[in-house]
Motif scaffolding. Structure first.
Motif, PDB file in Angstrom:
ATOM      1  N   ASP A   1       1.910  -8.652  -1.544  1.00 56.16           N
ATOM      2  CA  ASP A   1       0.528  -8.271  -1.215  1.00 56.16           C
ATOM      3  C   ASP A   1      -0.376  -9.445  -1.565  1.00 56.16           C
TER       4      ASP A   1
ATOM      5  N   PHE B   1       8.106   4.234   9.489  1.00 53.91           N
ATOM      6  CA  PHE B   1       8.391   5.228   8.445  1.00 53.91           C
ATOM      7  C   PHE B   1       7.236   6.236   8.376  1.00 53.91           C
TER       8      PHE B   1
ATOM      9  N   VAL C   1       1.087  -4.002   6.519  1.00 55.85           N
ATOM     10  CA  VAL C   1      -0.312  -4.266   6.119  1.00 55.85           C
ATOM     11  C   VAL C   1      -1.219  -3.350   6.941  1.00 55.85           C
TER      12      VAL C   1
ATOM     13  N   ASN D   1       4.877   9.059   5.859  1.00 57.16           N
ATOM     14  CA  ASN D   1       4.257   9.204   4.553  1.00 57.16           C
ATOM     15  C   ASN D   1       4.378  10.640   4.043  1.00 57.16           C
TER      16      ASN D   1
ATOM     17  N   LYS E   1      -1.696  -8.729  11.753  1.00 54.66           N
ATOM     18  CA  LYS E   1      -0.237  -8.610  11.903  1.00 54.66           C
ATOM     19  C   LYS E   1       0.323  -9.823  12.667  1.00 54.66           C
TER      20      LYS E   1
ATOM     21  N   VAL F   1      -2.899  10.695   4.961  1.00 53.16           N
ATOM     22  CA  VAL F   1      -2.535   9.499   5.752  1.00 53.16           C
ATOM     23  C   VAL F   1      -3.502   8.358   5.434  1.00 53.16           C
TER      24      VAL F   1
ATOM     25  N   ARG G   1      -1.206  -1.807  -8.068  1.00 56.86           N
ATOM     26  CA  ARG G   1      -1.416  -0.468  -7.506  1.00 56.86           C
ATOM     27  C   ARG G   1      -0.127   0.004  -6.811  1.00 56.86           C
TER      28      ARG G   1
ATOM     29  N   LYS H   1      -6.255   8.199  -1.291  1.00 55.14           N
ATOM     30  CA  LYS H   1      -6.096   6.874  -1.931  1.00 55.14           C
ATOM     31  C   LYS H   1      -7.401   6.358  -2.522  1.00 55.14           C
TER      32      LYS H   1
ATOM     33  N   ASN I   1       5.782  -1.792  10.762  1.00 54.60           N
ATOM     34  CA  ASN I   1       5.644  -0.350  10.497  1.00 54.60           C
ATOM     35  C   ASN I   1       4.367   0.208  11.130  1.00 54.60           C
TER      36      ASN I   1
ATOM     37  N   GLY J   1       0.833  -1.202   0.000  1.00 57.98           N
ATOM     38  CA  GLY J   1       0.000   0.000   0.000  1.00 57.98           C
ATOM     39  C   GLY J   1       0.866   1.250   0.000  1.00 57.98           C
ATOM     40  N   LEU J   2       0.313   2.329   0.525  1.00 53.19           N
ATOM     41  CA  LEU J   2       1.026   3.615   0.546  1.00 53.19           C
ATOM     42  C   LEU J   2       2.400   3.452   1.167  1.00 53.19           C
ATOM     43  N   MET J   3       2.459   2.779   2.325  1.00 53.33           N
ATOM     44  CA  MET J   3       3.705   2.706   3.082  1.00 53.33           C
ATOM     45  C   MET J   3       4.635   1.620   2.569  1.00 53.33           C
TER      46      MET J   3
ATOM     47  N   SER K   1       1.495   2.096  13.068  1.00 49.06           N
ATOM     48  CA  SER K   1       1.420   3.492  13.512  1.00 49.06           C
ATOM     49  C   SER K   1       1.169   3.598  15.000  1.00 49.06           C
TER      50      SER K   1
ATOM     51  N   GLU L   1      -3.760  -1.588   9.627  1.00 50.46           N
ATOM     52  CA  GLU L   1      -3.536  -1.462  11.076  1.00 50.46           C
ATOM     53  C   GLU L   1      -4.489  -2.380  11.862  1.00 50.46           C
TER      54      GLU L   1
END
Ligand code: CAA
Ligand code: NAD
Length: 307
Positions: free
Chosen positions: A45, A161, A108, A163, A115, A255, A53, A298, A135, A24-26, A137, A110
């Motif tokens: 993924d 990390f 993946v 964004n 996880k 975000v 994507r 997104k 990763n 994804g984004l991250m 949050s 949250e």
């Protein structure tokens, strides 16, 4: 553990092959910056669509960087982009990828159960000293790793990390009571090899940045809910009055509203101190947007429209 100043010179990475789970984004950003720093990367993924994507995010960002690094030289731009992409393998085979890696970074959605499930199966196939990092949050790092074999806990940590990953310099390295000094120092050198600035954090809710940033964004939502000001005016106020690069609603959309809603929902249901402080109270506006699929940039719409 204290950290060196943010500008410390890049180090040689202790890792060669890295698996990033979640494109994804991250995850796509982490894969991209790792490949830019010459690591071999597997980006995992659940479907070809998600991988495509993720590849799209990476291509867009690489083209931006290539244009900046090689202005007026299209050949150099193309070869830079192709070189970085050649080090990223896109795959749906999590265990296969992880078993060949010396670092696995999970990015993946949250969700703690997901996880945990991923690390249960990944830790069963990885080498005995492969480092496992999340990763997340906001979720406690020690809880993410509760299901893995005890002897592998010293190789676990949070690796948080920001964004957009290619642009944001900070990485929070989160130590649990189990994280060894060697694991910390390898992650530290890896982040320096990405030309990022690491800071050390304890395994507390939101670590450093999100402990301050998420309550701030939620206060902006509550201000909107009370009708104190419009989203646009709150954004303008924080950009022009406080010097922030984005206003809180622009940042929420950037975000991902699902991510922020997972963060406050998780804190509110599991953390008494956060709940009693009122800082993680749920918001109807935010939850309604998420339920209707308006997740921010997104998905094409959040507090603002992007299509
Ligand atoms: N890939 C590569 N480069 C990128 C990029 C990307 N995805 N996004 C932005 N950039 C680069 C641009 O190329 C540009 O580079 P130059 O200055 O060298 O030309 C630079 O970033 C600035 O970009 P723009 O001019 O397009 O736009 P901007 O000045 O508005 O900056 C921004 C964009 C960097 C995103 C800036 O608005 C910003 O810093 N916003 C706040 C972001 C933030 O707070 N992130 C943290 C979110 S919280 C989080 O991540 C933690 C969590 O767990 C939820
Ligand atoms: P995202 O929704 O953009 O991406 C999540 C990806 O995970 C999706 O592509 C999804 O298909 C994939 N996925 C779901 N289940 C999977 C599985 N079983 N195996 C492999 N992939 C799977 O989310 P994101 O914004 O990239 O956030 C990812 C993580 O990073 C979250 O823990 C989030 O809290 C954290 N984070 C987000 C930000 C942010 O600003 N968005 C910043 C820092 C950290």
């Amino acid at each position: 553990t204290s950290t060196e100043p943010a500008t410390k010179k890049p180090a040689t990475s202790p890792f060669e092959r890295i698996t990033v789970i979640g494109a994804g984004l991250m995850g796509s950003g982490i894969a991209q910056v790792s490949a830019m720093a010459k690591h071999q990367v597997n980006l995992v993924d659940v479907s070809e669509d998600s991988l495509n994507r993720g590849q799209g995010y990476i291509l867009k960002s690489l083209k931006r960087i290539a244009k900046k690094n090689f202005p007026d030289n299209q050949t150099a731009q193309i070869s830079f982009t192709e070189d970085v992409l050649s080090r990223i393998e896109f795959t749906t085979k999590t265990e296969d990828a992880a078993s060949k890696s010396d670092l696995v970074v999970e990015a993946v959605i949250e969700n703690i159960e997901l996880k945990q499930k991923i690390f249960t199966s990944v830790s069963a196939v990885t080498g005995k000293d492969t480092i496992l990092a999340s990763n997340t949050s906001s979720l406690p790092i020690k809880d993410i790793f509760v299901t893995i074999p005890q002897e592998k806990l010293q190789f676990t940590a949070g690796l948080h990390f920001f964004n957009p990953v290619p642009q944001m310099k900070l990485v929070e390295i989160v130590k649990t009571e189990h994280t060894s000094e060697d694991t910390f120092s390898k992650l530290y050198d890896y982040t320096l090899s990405l030309k990022k600035a690491p800071v050390a954090c304890k395994d507390t809710p939101g670590f450093i940045v999100n402990r301050l940033l998420v309550p701030y964004m939620m206060e902006a939502v509550r201000m909107l809910e009370r009708g104190d000001a419009t989203a646009k005016d709150i954004d303008t106020a924080m950009k022009l009055g406080a010097g922030y690069p984005m206003g809180p609603f622009e940042l929420l959309d950037y975000v991902g509203l699902d991510t922020v809603s997972f963060v406050v929902g998780g804190w509110n249901s599991t953390n008494k101190e956060m709940r009693e402080s009122g800082l993680s109270s749920p918001s109807k506006i935010l939850d309604d947007l998420v339920k209707s699929g308006r997740l921010g940039i997104k998905s094409g719409e959040g507090f603002y429209k992007y299509k």
